[in-house]
Design an enzyme around this catalytic site. Structure first.
Site, short mmCIF file in Angstrom:
data_model
loop_
_atom_site.label_atom_id
_atom_site.label_comp_id
_atom_site.label_asym_id
_atom_site.label_seq_id
_atom_site.Cartn_x
_atom_site.Cartn_y
_atom_site.Cartn_z
N ILE A 51 -44.03 -14.06 14.37
CA ILE A 51 -44.00 -13.33 13.11
C ILE A 51 -44.63 -14.18 12.01
O ILE A 51 -44.59 -15.41 12.06
CB ILE A 51 -42.55 -12.93 12.72
CG1 ILE A 51 -42.54 -11.90 11.60
CG2 ILE A 51 -41.72 -14.15 12.37
CD1 ILE A 51 -41.19 -11.25 11.37
N SER A 107 -34.83 -18.45 22.94
CA SER A 107 -35.24 -18.94 21.63
C SER A 107 -34.96 -20.44 21.55
O SER A 107 -34.10 -20.96 22.27
CB SER A 107 -34.48 -18.19 20.53
OG SER A 107 -34.95 -18.53 19.25
N GLY A 108 -35.67 -21.14 20.67
CA GLY A 108 -35.66 -22.60 20.66
C GLY A 108 -34.67 -23.27 19.73
O GLY A 108 -34.80 -24.47 19.48
N LEU A 146 -39.08 -15.75 21.96
CA LEU A 146 -39.47 -15.79 20.56
C LEU A 146 -40.33 -17.03 20.38
O LEU A 146 -39.82 -18.16 20.41
CB LEU A 146 -38.25 -15.82 19.64
CG LEU A 146 -37.27 -14.66 19.78
CD1 LEU A 146 -36.13 -14.80 18.76
CD2 LEU A 146 -37.96 -13.32 19.60
N CYS A 157 -22.52 -8.22 23.39
CA CYS A 157 -21.80 -7.06 22.90
C CYS A 157 -21.13 -7.38 21.58
O CYS A 157 -21.35 -8.43 20.97
CB CYS A 157 -20.73 -6.65 23.93
SG CYS A 157 -21.34 -6.44 25.61
#
EC number: 6.3.5.4
Length: 591
Positions: free
Chosen positions: A293, A369-370, A266, A2
C-alpha cells in the site's frame, strides 16, 4: 480467527444472553462466516466465526463437549494442533471435528491449566468447566490475540474488543487517569491490565485466569523469554546465530501456513516481510499473493515503498497487488478506522493497515505479516544509545517517551494529571524485574513484552479483523523469540540494527531490500496536518463533548492549531494527531 464474548455470573443469577448477543453482533467483522450464543445457567458465551481451519459446521462455536462437561469459545489459531491431536488420540480421546478448537478442549481436559504451554499459536479463549464450575480465560504468550474483561454488578464480561463490552452497557466508561498518562507519555502504549476506561481491563499476555463460582480470581503467568545466556551461547559465532535464526524463522513461517484456505503476505518491501515471502517461495509455495500500500506525498515526504515491494514480487513471481490511496480516500476512511480501534492507537499505520486489509480481504482471508522483528532483533534507532546507559529509565524515556511528566502538566488540565510520573515508574519497575542484566536486554524485554502487544500487534489485529482478515506473525513464534533473547546484543545491533536477521536474510532475499534505509508505513498527511485534516482535528478537539470532557488545556490546543508541524514527538508523531485521535476515539464509542 474469530471474535469471542461472554458473561459470567457470580451472584447465583442467570447470565444475560441478550447482552452477550449484543456483544457478539458488534464483533461481526471479526467473524463474518458464522455466529452462535450458548447459555447455561451462570454463563453465556458468544462467538463470531471466520472459517480458516475445518470450514465445516463441526467446528462451529461456542463448542460444547457434553461428555467432558466443557464449553469453549476461542479466537486464534493453534499451529501444532495436528500434533497435539495425535498425542490426545493416543491417550484415548475421540474427536468429532477436524479443527483446533476441539483440540484445545481435549488438551485442557487431559493436562489441566498447564496445557497452554503445549500450544504453539496465537489465542484467546474462555472455557467453562462444569466439573469445577469455574471459567478459565487464557491469552497467548505475546498477546497477539486480545481479551478484554469488565467487572459488572454480580459478575464479569469478556470480549475480543473493548467496544464490544461497551455495546452491552453497564460499563464504567470514565477515563482512567493512569492510562491517560501512559497514552500521552508512553507513545500511546497503555500496558495491561489497564485500558483508557476505568471499567475495562485486558488480560495480560501469557496469562491464564481462573474465575471461581463465587467470583474469586487467580492468575497464572506462564511464560517469559529469558535474556540469560549459557556458556555455550557465549561461544557461538555470528554465523552460528545467523543459521539458528534462519532455521527457526523457516519453521515459524512454515507453521503459519496451516490453513484450509490460501495464505498470502503483506509485503511492505522491508527486510521483515521480504524474508517471509522468500522463505515461502523457497518452501515451494505456488501462486503466492502479496499486497502493498502507498499514500500521497506530503511536505516532501514520500508516501510509498513500492520500489522495494516490486523488486521482491518480481524476484519470486508473486501475484502482487499495489494499492495506492489518494488523499480523498484517506480522509473518508478515517472515521471507520478510528471506530475499529479497540483502544486509541496513535500510529499512522492504522489507516494503512485498515485500507490494505479492506483490499486484501477481497482476495483471501489469511496473511503473514512482519510485525515483531524490530522489537526482538533490535531494529529501532533508540536501542544503540542505551547499550552503555548508566541511568536506563531516564535514557529510555529520552528516546521513547513523547513528553516528560513536567511538560504533560502544561498540556493536560490539572484534574486529569496522575499525581506522580506513573509512566516513568512503570518502566523503571519493569527494568527491575530479574532475568535481564544489561541495559539493551532490559529495553528489548520491555518492548517485546509490553510495547509490542499494545502497539504494533494490537494495531494489526484490529485493522485486519475489521475486514475479517487473519494476520499471522511468524516473528512472534515464541520459540524464535526465546532464541532471539539469548543472542548477544552486538549481533542484534550490527549493521544499524537487526544485524543477525539481516545476515540470515542475505541467504534468501536480494541485498537491495537489506542494505537500505529503514522504512515504515508512511502516511504523511497525518504527520503534517493541514487543510481538511486540520479542520477535522480542530472540530473534534473543540466540539461540545471535548469541551465538557476538558482533557487538554486551551492554551496547549491553540499552540497545536497554530503550527501543527512544529509539534512532532521524538518518535516522529504529531502531538496534534495524538490529542485529536483520543478525542475522536472516545466520541466514536459514544463516550
Amino acid at each position: 480467527m474469530c471474535g469471542i464474548a461472554g458473561e459470567i455470573r457470580t451472584d447465583g443469577s442467570f447470565a444475560d444472553d441478550v447482552a452477550v448477543a449484543r456483544m457478539t453482533r458488534s464483533l461481526e467483522t471479526r467473524g463474518p462466516d458464522g455466529t452462535g450464543v450458548h447459555s447455561r445457567g451462570r454463563i453465556a458465551f458468544g462467538h463470531r466465526r471466520l472459517k480458516i481451519i475445518d470450514t465445516s459446521e463441526l467446528s462451529a462455536q461456542p463448542m460444547v463437549d457434553s461428555d467432558l462437561g466443557l464449553t469453549i469459545v476461542f479466537n486464534g489459531c493453534i499451529y501444532n494442533y495436528k500434533e497435539l491431536r495425535d498425542d490426545l488420540s493416543a491417550k484415548g480421546y475421540r474427536f468429532f471435528s477436524n479443527g483446533d478448537t476441539e483440540v484445545i478442549l481435549k488438551a485442557f481436559h487431559a493436562w489441566g491449566q498447564g496445557f497452554v504451554e503445549k500450544l504453539n499459536g496465537m489465542f484467546a479463549f474462555a472455557i467453562f468447566d462444569q466439573r469445577s464450575n469455574e471459567v478459565i480465560l487464557g491469552r497467548d504468550r505475546l498477546g497477539i490475540k486480545p481479551l478484554y474483561v469488565a467487572e459488572i454488578s454480580g459478575g464479569f464480561r469478556f470480549a475480543s474488543t473493548l467496544p464490544a463490552l461497551v455495546s452491552a452497557g453497564g460499563i464504567d466508561t470514565s477515563i482512567d487517569r493512569t492510562a491517560l498518562h501512559h497514552y500521552m507519555t508512553f507513545h500511546a502504549v497503555v500496558p495491561a491490565p489497564r485500558t483508557i476506561l476505568n471499567g475495562v481491563r485486558k488480560l495480560p499476555a501469557a496469562t491464564v485466569r481462573v474465575i471461581s463460582q463465587t467470583g474469586e480470581t487467580r492468575d497464572t503467568y506462564y511464560w517469559a523469554p529469558s535474556y540469560q545466556r549459557s556458556s555455550d551461547d557465549l561461544k557461538k559465532t555470528a554465523n552460528d546465530w545467523r543459521d539458528e535464526v534462519l532455521s527457526s524463522l523457516r519453521t515459524a513461517v512454515k507453521r503459519r501456513m496451516v490453513a484450509d484456505v490460501p495464505v498470502g503476505v503483506l509485503l511492505s518491501g522491508g527486510v521483515d516481510s521480504s524474508i517471509i515471502t522468500g522463505l515461502l517461495a523457497e518452501g515451494g509455495q505456488q501462486n503466492l499473493s502479496t499486497f502493498s500500500i502507498g499514500f500521497e506525498e506530503a511536505n516532501g515526504e514520500k508516501g510509498d515503498e513500492f520500489f522495494y515491494s516490486d523488486l521482491i514480487a518480481k524476484r519470486y513471481d508473486t501475484n502482487h497487488e499495489k494499492i495506492f490511496v489518494p488523499s480523498s480516500d484517506l480522509m473518508g476512511a478515517l472515521p471507520d478506522t478510528i471506530a475499529a480501534m479497540s483502544e486509541p492507537m496513535v500510529s499512522y499505520d492504522n489507516i494503512g493497515f485498515y485500507l490494505l486489509s479492506r483490499e486484501v480481504s477481497k482476495h483471501l482471508h489469511v496473511v503473514q505479516s512482519g510485525q515483531g522483528a524490530d522489537e526482538i532483533f533490535g531494529g529501532y534507532h533508540w536501542y544503540p544509545p542505551l547499550t552503555a546507559s548508566k541511568d536506563l529509565t531516564s535514557d529510555y524515556a529520552g528516546v521513547f517517551f513523547d513528553r516528560s511528566h513536567e511538560v504533560l502538566k502544561t498540556q493536560l488540565n490539572p484534574d486529569w494529571i496522575a499525581g506522580e510520573d506513573v509512566s516513568r515508574q512503570f518502566v523503571d519497575d519493569h527494568f527491575g524485574i530479574p532475568g535481564a542484566s544489561d541495559p539493551l536486554d532490559k529495553a528489548l524485554r520491555l518492548d517485546t513484552q509490553i510495547m509490542l502487544a499494545d502497539d504494533p500487534v494490537k494495531r494489526v489485529d484490529n485493522m485486519t479483523m475489521a475486514w475479517g482478515l487473519e494476520a499471522r506473525v511468524p516473528f512472534l513464534d515464541h520459540e524464535l523469540v526465546e532464541l532471539a533473547a539469548r543472542i548477544p546484543g552486538e549481533h542484534k545491533l550490527a549493521q544499524g540494527g537487526k544485524g543477525v536477521l539481516k545476515e540470515a536474510a542475505r541467504l534468501v532475499v536480494p541485498h537491495e531490500v537489506i542494505d537500505r534505509k529503514k522504512g515504515y508505513f508512511p502516511v504523511p498527511q497525518l504527520k503534517y496536518i493541514e487543510g481538511p485534516y486540520l479542520d477535522l482535528v480542530r472540530g473534534a478537539l473543540t466540539s461540545q463533548k471535548a469541551r465538557e470532557r476538558g482533557l487538554f488545556q486551551e492554551a496547549y490546543l491553540d499552540r497545536l492549531f497554530a503550527d501543527p508541524i512544529a509539534h512532532i514527538t521524538p518518535l516522529r508523531g504529531s502531538e496534534l494527531w495524538q490529542a485529536a485521535l483520543l478525542e475522536m476515539w472516545l466520541q466514536a464509542q459514544g463516550i
